[in-house]
Design a protein around this motif. Sequence first.
Motif: not given
Length: 743
Positions: A540, A558, A571, A576
């Motif tokens: 991330l 991802l 997540i 994000f």
Amino acid sequence: MGNDESEIVEIWSSPSSFKVHHRMCTQLSKFVERIAKVFPEIEAARPRCSSGVQALCLLNNAIGKAKSLLQYCSESSKLYLAITGGVIVSRCRRSTNMMEQSLSQIESMVPVMLAVEISQIIDDLREATFILDSSDEEAGKVLRELLQEDVSATDSLEFSEIKALQLAASRLCITSPKAILIEKRSIKKLLDKVGDSGQSKIKVLKYLFYLLKKYGNSVLGEQKDNACAQEEGSYTVCSQSFEVDSRVGDRKFGAQTNNLSRAIIPQVFKCPLSLRLMYDPVVIESGQTFERMWIQKWFEEGNHTCPKTKMKLVRQSLTPNTAMKDLISKWCMKYGITISDPSLQKAALPSLDSSSTSISSLCSSLNDLHVPLDISNMSLGSLDASYGSDTSSNKIADGSNRMPLWTNVHDIDLSRLTELNWDCQCKVIEDYETRLEHDNQVSHSLSSMNFVEPLIRFLRDARDLHDSRAQRIGCRLLLAFVSKNRSGIPYLNEDLFSLLASFLHSAAATEETLAILVALSSYAYFISKIVASGALASILNMLDSQNGKFQELAIKILHNLSSDVDIQSHIAPSEFLPKLVPFLKDATLAVSCLVILKNMCNTEHARVCVVETSGCLPSVAELLEIGSEEDQEHAVAILLCLCSQRDQYCKLVMNEGVIPSLVNISVNGNDKAKVSAVELLRLLRDVTYSVEQQCFGSEIHTSKDASSDPRKEKPSSKTSRIFGWKFPKLSKKISSLVIRKKE
């Protein structure tokens, strides 16, 4: 199959390439060749269930063990091979049993035409028999008797040694100075490879070398011409008879095989799919007769045509052909042939202990043999170099030189990598990466013991030594492996994922590590291991880096991870999504970003974050108009997921002016996009119409005369059209959006 592998198979298929046990090795090499030809098709069929993956691994392991045995028989000492003939027979049987076991499991997981070919190989494997050549058996017997002779009888020992060596050498065609030199070198090479645990083997090898050194000249005497002539005649007989003998099974199969060879099977008795004698013939709608098991498998795969005539079938009924079955039964009785039911699966073979099938296990059969002389301190001395020195590929190098870790152009073995110094280890890893990158067939010989575990040790050492170059070349080799060897993927354990996670914290091999994780994250059974390793946080963070390649690879990872519902909770959407939104503008990454958003919209928290994150909804709506067909498909799916949950989401989507784009997609998009667009338009229409009805109702209550005055215009029941699609009268707001889009 590459040209190099074809060359290797050709060499192995010739009995002259094997020093001893020509017939057995040639028979085994033919099985290896046949299986190697269908192996790419088996992999392409993708038997992805756990049992299918295990069967593929077992088959790959069986092929590797068979290749190792064949290479051993082509390079080892003739005298030693003759002594251990019984072990070679046992290993050949074990190899074919492993091949049969794995192919039997795979047979039911592949398309019918490939299953037919595999079934034929299985039948031949079941009927295969391995016996020693008479000359090899005689040579081995006399040498074993010599090794078991009473040491106290010193007077007759020298005479026994000379006679035994002369007989063995004549049977094995060691009757020239060059042949003796090659035999000495082969013994020395075996001694170099034996570890401390093989003391019995070392004693026997040293004793054989002692015999050749002491009595070598006597072997070149009067038996030279006769021995070569006898060997040549024996080899000719073996070569001519092999094609027949290789198809003859154990004694219980012998008579039936001979009967089949005498009787020509009528074509009408053969199944058009399997091309073999039918056990349970059935007729299908086209009038053709097939073996029940094979035609059922054909239909189960979704085929709706006759395999022979290609006629389209309305019904897939199977009618027993009793007349044909009676004719086949009478024909079989005439020739004494018994047909087995092909639908009966053979019971699973017992698991084979890998330790008992390794080359090193050959010395276990020598524990009961006693060398007549004490030769523990005997020096092998220097070899006569009149016929040329050993090539570099046949030497075991010391720590300053490279060590040959493969036995032929398609074998890679890193199990002895730690015997080299660090610089040489790096050089070997670099060379292997190049070979694996350019030769697709190399990956078939790789396993956990000879490749994966040694490579993990190398990568761990490279990290501990802070050697950036070694980390990069090790990761590149691992990347080539995971990209090309699906059957070897299950060998990877948790230690590797923890190691890869640690590499993401250093700048040495970040790109290579991310590329490896892209490949591994495409397998569902590795997703949890990647997250458990702690790599997700680093992945991330890559979105914040200024390296475009790192960002691209992180998004691809991802994309794969988000497909797992359990992983989505790891997540945080609020943190994000702001990082992800800018990449929706990148045409190459947009589709991956959209898939991530679509997967995350399974939870309400994520849906709220999607509509609240600045720029997220407008970017998705923009892709409805300017994106590719695939972009449009995923963008519509995201909006549909939002609008199906809350009316408020519908209003926010409407504010983005999506109606014209949705209508266009419902006409010109791909199949999935069309369906989703029509459904989304329906939802937006219903929400808009509901709002208008509420407003209209309130107007009725505010005016008594509105409904009775004929001069007042009644609400229109007409529908408006936009690009050919009918909707109830739209509000002024929606109409203005449509007009603005047209302009």
